[in-house]
Design a protein around this motif. Structure first.
Motif, mmCIF file in Angstrom:
data_model
loop_
_atom_site.group_PDB
_atom_site.id
_atom_site.type_symbol
_atom_site.label_atom_id
_atom_site.label_comp_id
_atom_site.label_asym_id
_atom_site.label_seq_id
_atom_site.Cartn_x
_atom_site.Cartn_y
_atom_site.Cartn_z
ATOM 1 N N PRO A 44 -2.480 161.088 39.455
ATOM 2 C CA PRO A 44 -3.670 160.462 39.102
ATOM 3 C C PRO A 44 -4.217 161.008 38.005
ATOM 4 C CG PRO A 44 -3.768 160.601 41.598
ATOM 5 C CD PRO A 44 -2.621 161.432 40.917
ATOM 6 N N ALA A 45 -5.348 160.957 37.436
ATOM 7 C CA ALA A 45 -5.797 161.518 36.124
ATOM 8 C C ALA A 45 -6.546 162.603 36.704
ATOM 9 C CB ALA A 45 -6.778 160.540 35.440
ATOM 10 N N LEU A 46 -7.207 163.672 36.004
ATOM 11 C CA LEU A 46 -7.886 164.853 36.476
ATOM 12 C C LEU A 46 -8.995 164.895 35.758
ATOM 13 C CD1 LEU A 46 -5.101 167.390 36.891
ATOM 14 C CD2 LEU A 46 -6.579 166.630 38.497
ATOM 15 N N PRO A 47 -10.064 165.374 36.278
ATOM 16 C CA PRO A 47 -11.558 165.453 35.680
ATOM 17 C C PRO A 47 -11.466 166.001 34.333
ATOM 18 C CG PRO A 47 -11.541 166.388 37.837
ATOM 19 C CD PRO A 47 -10.216 165.973 37.672
ATOM 20 N N LEU A 48 -10.700 167.079 34.043
ATOM 21 C CA LEU A 48 -10.699 167.456 32.505
ATOM 22 C C LEU A 48 -9.829 166.568 31.507
ATOM 23 C CD1 LEU A 48 -10.502 171.301 32.792
ATOM 24 C CD2 LEU A 48 -12.476 169.829 32.796
ATOM 25 N N ASP A 49 -9.107 165.476 31.935
ATOM 26 C CA ASP A 49 -8.261 164.735 31.174
ATOM 27 C C ASP A 49 -9.295 164.011 30.232
ATOM 28 O OD1 ASP A 49 -6.241 165.514 32.297
ATOM 29 O OD2 ASP A 49 -5.800 163.735 33.473
ATOM 30 N N ALA A 50 -10.409 163.752 30.538
ATOM 31 C CA ALA A 50 -11.497 162.858 29.778
ATOM 32 C C ALA A 50 -11.742 163.540 28.504
ATOM 33 C CB ALA A 50 -12.666 162.376 30.567
ATOM 34 N N TYR A 51 -11.821 164.973 28.357
ATOM 35 C CA TYR A 51 -12.198 165.874 27.393
ATOM 36 C C TYR A 51 -11.054 166.238 26.662
ATOM 37 C CZ TYR A 51 -16.659 165.725 30.272
ATOM 38 O OH TYR A 51 -17.561 165.555 30.932
ATOM 39 N N GLU A 168 -14.388 167.280 9.941
ATOM 40 C CA GLU A 168 -14.935 168.023 11.150
ATOM 41 C C GLU A 168 -16.505 167.989 10.477
ATOM 42 O OE1 GLU A 168 -12.807 171.492 10.898
ATOM 43 O OE2 GLU A 168 -11.155 170.782 12.133
ATOM 44 N N ARG A 169 -17.073 167.484 9.555
ATOM 45 C CA ARG A 169 -18.348 167.473 9.143
ATOM 46 C C ARG A 169 -19.225 167.231 10.312
ATOM 47 N NH1 ARG A 169 -18.064 164.737 4.915
ATOM 48 N NH2 ARG A 169 -18.917 162.791 5.565
ATOM 49 N N GLY A 170 -20.206 168.007 10.613
ATOM 50 C CA GLY A 170 -21.377 167.742 11.536
ATOM 51 C C GLY A 170 -20.975 168.101 12.762
ATOM 52 N N ALA A 171 -19.806 168.701 13.283
ATOM 53 C CA ALA A 171 -19.330 169.329 14.493
ATOM 54 C C ALA A 171 -20.165 170.468 14.818
ATOM 55 C CB ALA A 171 -17.678 169.484 14.677
ATOM 56 N N VAL A 172 -20.589 170.734 16.198
ATOM 57 C CA VAL A 172 -21.441 171.789 16.570
ATOM 58 C C VAL A 172 -20.231 173.225 16.340
ATOM 59 C CG1 VAL A 172 -22.432 173.133 18.311
ATOM 60 C CG2 VAL A 172 -22.786 170.534 17.932
ATOM 61 N N ARG A 286 -16.582 167.083 23.884
ATOM 62 C CA ARG A 286 -16.478 165.755 23.849
ATOM 63 C C ARG A 286 -17.187 165.005 22.466
ATOM 64 N NH1 ARG A 286 -13.817 161.861 26.705
ATOM 65 N NH2 ARG A 286 -13.756 159.936 25.404
ATOM 66 N N ALA A 287 -18.642 165.478 22.316
ATOM 67 C CA ALA A 287 -19.276 164.805 21.511
ATOM 68 C C ALA A 287 -18.692 164.963 20.020
ATOM 69 C CB ALA A 287 -20.730 165.178 21.325
ATOM 70 N N ASP A 288 -18.060 166.342 19.930
ATOM 71 C CA ASP A 288 -17.562 166.666 18.504
ATOM 72 C C ASP A 288 -16.295 165.753 18.287
ATOM 73 O OD1 ASP A 288 -19.619 168.343 17.797
ATOM 74 O OD2 ASP A 288 -18.483 170.265 18.521
ATOM 75 N N ARG A 289 -15.549 165.877 19.406
ATOM 76 C CA ARG A 289 -14.292 164.840 19.346
ATOM 77 C C ARG A 289 -14.443 163.727 19.202
ATOM 78 N NH1 ARG A 289 -9.961 163.102 23.633
ATOM 79 N NH2 ARG A 289 -9.639 161.007 23.127
ATOM 80 N N ASP A 290 -15.587 163.014 19.789
ATOM 81 C CA ASP A 290 -15.710 161.600 19.503
ATOM 82 C C ASP A 290 -16.341 161.338 18.031
ATOM 83 O OD1 ASP A 290 -15.063 160.901 22.049
ATOM 84 O OD2 ASP A 290 -17.122 160.711 22.610
#
Length: 303
Positions: A44-51, A168-172, A286-290
């Motif tokens: 199964p997927a793991l919690p950190l997979d989503a990040y 990457e502009r705007g990434a924290v 995750r926000a930076d990635r998106d």
């Protein structure tokens, strides 16, 4: 609650049939909810997979790579290199690729494919040629390379660096997009190795493998990486009878004692704790990635 779960897991391990289900198949889960894992697909997927944002997330990674290449090519054209390819070979790459060793790996607990174990041990069909992918474009010149890489004091210089900065502009924190989740997963893996429940599971697996006439290994990774299998430059093994017998014992014992399911259960608990402790950091990454992925997709639409 944790103690009760460990007790159920231990009981399944001692019985030696924790992965068996009615009708000759295998159960989907133990009574405590631990999933029964016989194949990589059943993990199964793991919690950190989503990040995650790495090579494992193939589509997203490829989209960012393609957008980076497109922006770099446009920059090179602006600098006067009108025929610069989107996917260039680096100077001297032809030599590099001939000597590249193929990286060989398995899932988090090693081999799970019983069919592969029976036929190829920890290797693969030698008739199947595995080669590293090569760029489609021509090799760049030394002059082009200087503009492509810039001053080389930073990977964010030159045309390639300009492409990175654009996406990457705007990434924290642009660095953490690529490294943070992998670093936290590595920390969890180290804690999992010390977890009493997983140590017991590996000990049961080790006794089972040794009981089938194979060498005694501490963890599944040791069986997969045993130097006795004689991996060549391409990463393949000699697929000897001893290797194949060990691989079969390895996979059979994982199935009999649900080693993969126990590993997942322990790792999931530790990852959930990691998320609780660093929720803000994970949310930011995750926000930076998106944001990065959305910008990459917008660039590709202009191709």
């Amino acid at each position: 609650m944790a103690c009760a779960v460990v007790a159920v897991v231990a009981a399944g391990l001692v019985a030696g049939d924790g992965a068996l289900g009615p009708g000759g198949g295998h159960a989907r889960a133990w009574p405590d909810g631990t999933p029964v894992v016989w194949t990589d697909e059943e993990m199964p997927a793991l919690p950190l997979d989503a990040y995650e944002f790495d090579g494992g997330d193939a589509q997203a990674y490829d989209e960012v790579t393609s957008a980076t290449q497109l922006l770099t090519q446009r920059c090179m054209v602006r600098h006067g290199f009108g025929d610069f390819p989107r996917d260039p070979r680096f100077p001297g790459m032809a030599v590099t690729y001939r000597s590249t060793m193929v990286a060989v790996g398995t899932g988090p607990i090693g081999l799970l494919d019983l069919g592969q174990a029976r036929r190829w041990g920890y290797g693969w069909d030698p008739a199947k040629k595995i080669t590293a992918p090569q760029p489609e474009g021509r090799e760049m010149t030394t002059e082009e390379s200087a503009v492509y890489y810039g001053d080389r004091r930073s990977e964010r210089s030159g045309c390639q660096g300009e492409a990175y900065r654009t996406l990457e502009r705007g990434a924290v924190d642009s660095r953490r997009i690529w490294s943070y989740v992998a670093e936290r997963e590595a920390a969890v893996r180290k804690r999992a190795e010390r977890d009493p429940g997983l140590r017991r599971a590996f000990a049961v697996w080790a006794r089972c493998v040794a009981g089938k006439g194979a060498k005694r290994y501490a963890v599944p990774d040791e069986a997969f990486g045993d130097k006795a299998w004689g991996r060549g430059q391409d990463g393949n093994t000699t697929r000897s009878a001893a290797e194949r017998d060990t691989a079969v014992a390895d996979v059979t014992c994982k199935r009999a004692h649900n080693t993969g399911g126990v590993w997942w259960s322990v790792t999931r608990r530790l990852q959930q704790r990691e998320l609780a402790l660093h929720r803000t950091e994970f949310t930011t990454v995750r926000a930076d990635r998106d944001r990065l992925l959305a910008r990459a997709r917008a660039v590709l639409k202009t191709a």
